[in-house]
Design a protein around this motif. Structure first.
Motif, PDB file in Angstrom:
ATOM      1  N   GLU A   1       0.661  -0.906   0.221  1.00 52.36           N
ATOM      2  CA  GLU A   1      -0.247   0.210   0.224  1.00 52.36           C
ATOM      3  C   GLU A   1       0.619   1.153  -0.078  1.00 52.36           C
ATOM      4  N   GLY A   2       1.696   0.967   0.804  1.00 55.13           N
ATOM      5  CA  GLY A   2       2.849   2.571   0.779  1.00 55.13           C
ATOM      6  C   GLY A   2       3.272   2.125  -0.679  1.00 55.13           C
ATOM      7  N   LEU A   3       3.729   1.822  -0.642  1.00 55.09           N
ATOM      8  CA  LEU A   3       4.534   1.561  -2.500  1.00 55.09           C
ATOM      9  C   LEU A   3       3.520   2.516  -3.182  1.00 55.09           C
ATOM     10  N   GLY A   4       2.354   1.863  -3.435  1.00 54.74           N
ATOM     11  CA  GLY A   4       1.540   2.692  -4.085  1.00 54.74           C
ATOM     12  C   GLY A   4       1.259   3.938  -3.970  1.00 54.74           C
ATOM     13  N   ASN A   5       1.135   3.711  -2.686  1.00 55.62           N
ATOM     14  CA  ASN A   5       1.355   5.406  -2.575  1.00 55.62           C
ATOM     15  C   ASN A   5       1.932   6.816  -3.168  1.00 55.62           C
ATOM     16  N   THR A   6       3.739   6.017  -2.517  1.00 58.88           N
ATOM     17  CA  THR A   6       4.481   6.764  -2.811  1.00 58.88           C
ATOM     18  C   THR A   6       4.696   6.999  -4.560  1.00 58.88           C
TER      19      THR A   6
ATOM     20  N   GLU B   1      12.030  12.118  -1.929  1.00 56.76           N
ATOM     21  CA  GLU B   1      11.082  13.510  -1.555  1.00 56.76           C
ATOM     22  C   GLU B   1      10.394  12.994  -0.856  1.00 56.76           C
ATOM     23  N   THR B   2       9.168  12.652  -1.574  1.00 58.28           N
ATOM     24  CA  THR B   2       8.022  11.997  -0.816  1.00 58.28           C
ATOM     25  C   THR B   2       7.577  11.404   0.517  1.00 58.28           C
ATOM     26  N   SER B   3       8.874  10.823   0.828  1.00 55.92           N
ATOM     27  CA  SER B   3       9.161  10.353   1.652  1.00 55.92           C
ATOM     28  C   SER B   3       8.911  10.949   3.097  1.00 55.92           C
ATOM     29  N   VAL B   4       8.225  11.815   3.114  1.00 58.07           N
ATOM     30  CA  VAL B   4       7.814  13.286   3.948  1.00 58.07           C
ATOM     31  C   VAL B   4       6.180  12.371   4.272  1.00 58.07           C
ATOM     32  N   ALA B   5       6.298  12.638   3.356  1.00 58.84           N
ATOM     33  CA  ALA B   5       4.323  12.830   2.770  1.00 58.84           C
ATOM     34  C   ALA B   5       3.775  12.297   4.519  1.00 58.84           C
ATOM     35  N   GLY B   6       4.725  11.212   4.775  1.00 61.60           N
ATOM     36  CA  GLY B   6       3.656  10.316   6.858  1.00 61.60           C
ATOM     37  C   GLY B   6       3.810  12.270   7.250  1.00 61.60           C
ATOM     38  N   TYR B   7       3.997  12.933   7.084  1.00 62.44           N
ATOM     39  CA  TYR B   7       3.787  14.140   7.557  1.00 62.44           C
ATOM     40  C   TYR B   7       2.266  14.475   8.232  1.00 62.44           C
TER      41      TYR B   7
ATOM     42  N   THR C   1       6.726  -4.288  15.530  1.00 62.60           N
ATOM     43  CA  THR C   1       7.090  -5.398  15.686  1.00 62.60           C
ATOM     44  C   THR C   1       8.530  -4.909  17.170  1.00 62.60           C
ATOM     45  N   PHE C   2       8.620  -3.857  16.476  1.00 66.05           N
ATOM     46  CA  PHE C   2      10.020  -3.164  17.018  1.00 66.05           C
ATOM     47  C   PHE C   2      11.596  -4.316  17.086  1.00 66.05           C
ATOM     48  N   SER C   3      11.391  -4.467  15.854  1.00 66.36           N
ATOM     49  CA  SER C   3      12.066  -4.700  14.739  1.00 66.36           C
ATOM     50  C   SER C   3      12.709  -4.183  14.301  1.00 66.36           C
ATOM     51  N   ALA C   4      14.383  -3.562  13.892  1.00 62.36           N
ATOM     52  CA  ALA C   4      13.708  -2.107  12.982  1.00 62.36           C
ATOM     53  C   ALA C   4      14.586  -2.360  11.907  1.00 62.36           C
ATOM     54  N   PHE C   5      15.459  -3.986  11.697  1.00 60.57           N
ATOM     55  CA  PHE C   5      16.702  -3.994  10.863  1.00 60.57           C
ATOM     56  C   PHE C   5      15.557  -4.300   9.175  1.00 60.57           C
ATOM     57  N   MET C   6      14.585  -4.881   9.515  1.00 59.56           N
ATOM     58  CA  MET C   6      14.641  -5.770   8.579  1.00 59.56           C
ATOM     59  C   MET C   6      13.521  -5.168   7.630  1.00 59.56           C
ATOM     60  N   PRO C   7      12.474  -4.013   8.639  1.00 61.06           N
ATOM     61  CA  PRO C   7      11.650  -2.990   7.013  1.00 61.06           C
ATOM     62  C   PRO C   7      11.757  -2.093   6.828  1.00 61.06           C
ATOM     63  N   LEU C   8      12.833  -1.695   7.797  1.00 59.15           N
ATOM     64  CA  LEU C   8      13.807  -0.005   7.083  1.00 59.15           C
ATOM     65  C   LEU C   8      14.647  -0.327   6.132  1.00 59.15           C
ATOM     66  N   ILE C   9      15.456  -1.825   5.742  1.00 59.26           N
ATOM     67  CA  ILE C   9      16.072  -1.773   4.821  1.00 59.26           C
ATOM     68  C   ILE C   9      15.535  -2.253   3.563  1.00 59.26           C
ATOM     69  N   ALA C  10      13.892  -3.289   4.138  1.00 54.18           N
ATOM     70  CA  ALA C  10      13.145  -3.527   2.900  1.00 54.18           C
ATOM     71  C   ALA C  10      13.144  -2.613   2.197  1.00 54.18           C
ATOM     72  N   VAL C  11      12.626  -1.095   2.997  1.00 52.67           N
ATOM     73  CA  VAL C  11      12.020  -0.330   2.271  1.00 52.67           C
ATOM     74  C   VAL C  11      13.154   0.791   1.111  1.00 52.67           C
ATOM     75  N   ALA C  12      14.087   0.644   1.855  1.00 54.23           N
ATOM     76  CA  ALA C  12      15.833   1.113   1.393  1.00 54.23           C
ATOM     77  C   ALA C  12      15.710   0.587  -0.073  1.00 54.23           C
ATOM     78  N   LEU C  13      15.702  -0.470   0.352  1.00 59.02           N
ATOM     79  CA  LEU C  13      16.207  -1.385  -0.955  1.00 59.02           C
ATOM     80  C   LEU C  13      14.787  -1.447  -2.439  1.00 59.02           C
ATOM     81  N   ILE C  14      13.831  -1.117  -2.081  1.00 61.15           N
ATOM     82  CA  ILE C  14      13.092  -0.692  -2.882  1.00 61.15           C
ATOM     83  C   ILE C  14      12.797   0.133  -3.490  1.00 61.15           C
ATOM     84  N   TYR C  15      13.117   1.589  -2.823  1.00 67.01           N
ATOM     85  CA  TYR C  15      13.867   2.948  -2.796  1.00 67.01           C
ATOM     86  C   TYR C  15      14.310   2.887  -4.159  1.00 67.01           C
ATOM     87  N   LEU C  16      15.886   2.211  -3.791  1.00 62.74           N
ATOM     88  CA  LEU C  16      17.258   1.932  -4.455  1.00 62.74           C
ATOM     89  C   LEU C  16      17.209   0.939  -5.999  1.00 62.74           C
TER      90      LEU C  16
END
Lengths: 247, 254
Positions: free
Chosen positions: B37-42, B194-200, B217-232
């Protein structure tokens, strides 16, 4: 306008730049059909400015330019239609680099004269044939030598079937061995009766081809006459001094 | 089934930990759907902001370069058109100064909480805000491209009898397009990120989706790295497409 009046009639043409530079300081001049007028003079004398005023690439500050009975300086003049009849060849060729040679030649006739592509291409090919460049029709300008580029630029202007051709130092940016091929095309054009106004440093061309030579200095036409008068019996001291330097 | 079981029986502990993390962050409670859903909105914001930006950019670049190119000849006549163009040019300059002089997050917040305070369609507000922002940069890229074309090209077009607009369309713009394509592409990449600030303003874009998962999940590594890889991945694909297009356009410079 009576029948014997000049095709181009320039009266008291002035061009001032900001800062008080007088590029043109009152030029009066008549150019008749079929004439080859060569303008010579030291750099900064206003010869290019004068030439560029004739098709309003420079807008004169005051004065009149009457072409075929119409004053082209002033409001409400269809300047684009006027320019179609008065094409220009530039020192730096200014071919369109993103188009083939053929497209360079057909663009304006197709868009402005509403010729069909076929018609425009037939005309373009016969013009290319004339300057010996038919085999480069599908080349891009970057693949051509300077002399070839300038010959293309001349036929690009001719493709519009103009009544007057303006040449702004057409050989100044060329390697010496390429000057001849461009002058040859211009001579041929002159012998066919094309009205030409040429700014050049090629005194040989002026002597041989010009029907009249204008010598400009400090924004004015200082002396004018047939080439043998100008080159053999210069009267004005500025012209004498100029010729002693360039000949 | 047997094979997989035996693989995980003998796998090193860190790998088993990663598998558990992966399942926790993406599989459990269908959390991967947030990323989709997030990717779709981005993509939605980027795409429409891009279109708005291009339209604004083209119009403003046209006004500004027309003013610059024709100022001398129009000052001679000082007609109605001259004053109109002068005023419109002034408005364009003001727009460029304001948009380029303030952060995009601030512009987004102003749009959401002040200009469109009555609207709760945050996606629409974000599209407009990013579009208006991008337009300023696109305008300057295009204007720079137009001004970088040798004036001889204008004169050659005009001396053949083309009017100003025809010269632009047939002779100048095709050359500008080729020249500005890399810079324009760069602007699009910047916009995408830049659209990554849309969460504001409460939009679940790709970044926000990753952050939401992290919060659950209180687990930062997986979701944040996944997000970075999708942008990349998106940026790499976009860059590849543009270089392919550039190669085709460069044909005339063999």
């Amino acid at each position: 306008m009576s029948d014997n009046s000049a095709y181009i009639h320039v009266t008291n043409l002035k061009k001032y730049y900001k800062g008080g530079i007088h590029a043109l300081d009152g030029v009066d001049c008549d150019i008749n059909r079929g004439e080859v007028v060569v303008i010579i003079g030291p750099s900064g004398s206003g010869k290019s400015t004068f030439l560029r005023s004739l098709n309003l690439l420079e807008i004169p500050t005051t004065g009149e330019i009457v072409v075929n009975g119409t004053n082209i300086v002033g409001k409400g003049v269809k300047i684009d239609q006027h320019r179609q009849k008065m094409c220009m060849v530039f020192q730096h060729f200014n071919l369109f680099p993103h188009m083939t040679v053929l497209r360079n030649l057909t663009l304006a006739p197709m868009k402005l004269l509403k010729k069909s592509q076929e018609e425009a291409e037939v005309k373009a090919m016969s013009l290319l044939q004339r300057v010996g460049l038919a085999d480069r029709a599908n080349a891009y300008p970057s693949q051509l030598s300077g002399g070839q580029k300038q010959r293309i630029a001349i036929v690009r202007a001719l493709a519009m079937e103009p009544e007057v051709m303006l040449f702004d130092e057409p050989t100044s940016a060329l390697d010496p061995e390429m000057v001849g091929e461009v002058l040859e095309v211009m001579k041929e054009l002159a012998s066919e009766g094309m009205t030409m106004v040429v700014v050049t440093h090629e005194m040989g061309f002026a002597k041989e081809v010009a029907s009249r030579v204008l010598f400009m200095d400090a924004g004015k036409i200082v002396e004018e006459g047939p080439p043998e008068e100008i080159f053999n019996h210069p009267k004005h001291p500025r012209l004498q001094e100029f010729l002693s330097k360039v000949l | 089934m047997v094979l997989t079981n035996s693989f995980w029986d003998t796998a090193p502990p860190w790998l088993i930990k990663m598998k558990e993390d992966f399942i926790l962050n993406f599989v459990d409670a269908g959390r991967w759907k947030w990323l989709v859903e997030g990717l779709g909105n981005t993509l939605l914001i980027t795409l429409f902001a891009l279109l708005i930006g291009l339209v604004i950019g083209v119009v403003i670049a046209a006004v500004r370069s027309t003013y610059d190119k024709n100022r001398e000849s129009m000052e001679m006549q000082k007609g109605f058109g001259y004053y109109l163009l002068k005023i419109v040019n002034g408005i364009c300059n003001l727009y460029l100064t304001v948009i380029r002089g303030t952060p995009v997050v601030v512009q987004l917040l102003i749009m959401y909480f002040i200009v469109f305070a009555s609207s709760r369609d945050s996606l629409m507000v974000a599209i407009i805000a990013f579009g208006i922002n991008s337009g300023a940069y696109v305008a300057e890229i295009l204007r720079g491209g137009i001004m970088s074309i040798d004036n001889g090209q204008f004169e050659a077009g005009r001396s053949l009898g083309f009017n100003y607009v025809q010269t632009m369309i047939h002779i100048i713009i095709p050359q500008v397009f080729k020249n500005v394509l890399p810079t324009l592409c760069n602007e699009f990449i910047v916009l995408l990120k830049e659209t990554s600030v849309a969460g504001y303003v409460g939009i679940v874009d790709l970044t926000k989706a990753g952050d939401l998962i992290r919060g659950r999940t209180f687990s930062a590594f997986m979701p944040l790295i996944a997000v970075a890889l999708i942008y990349l991945a998106m940026v790499v694909i976009l860059t590849a497409l543009v270089s392919a297009l550039e190669r085709r356009l460069r044909k005339s410079e063999r």
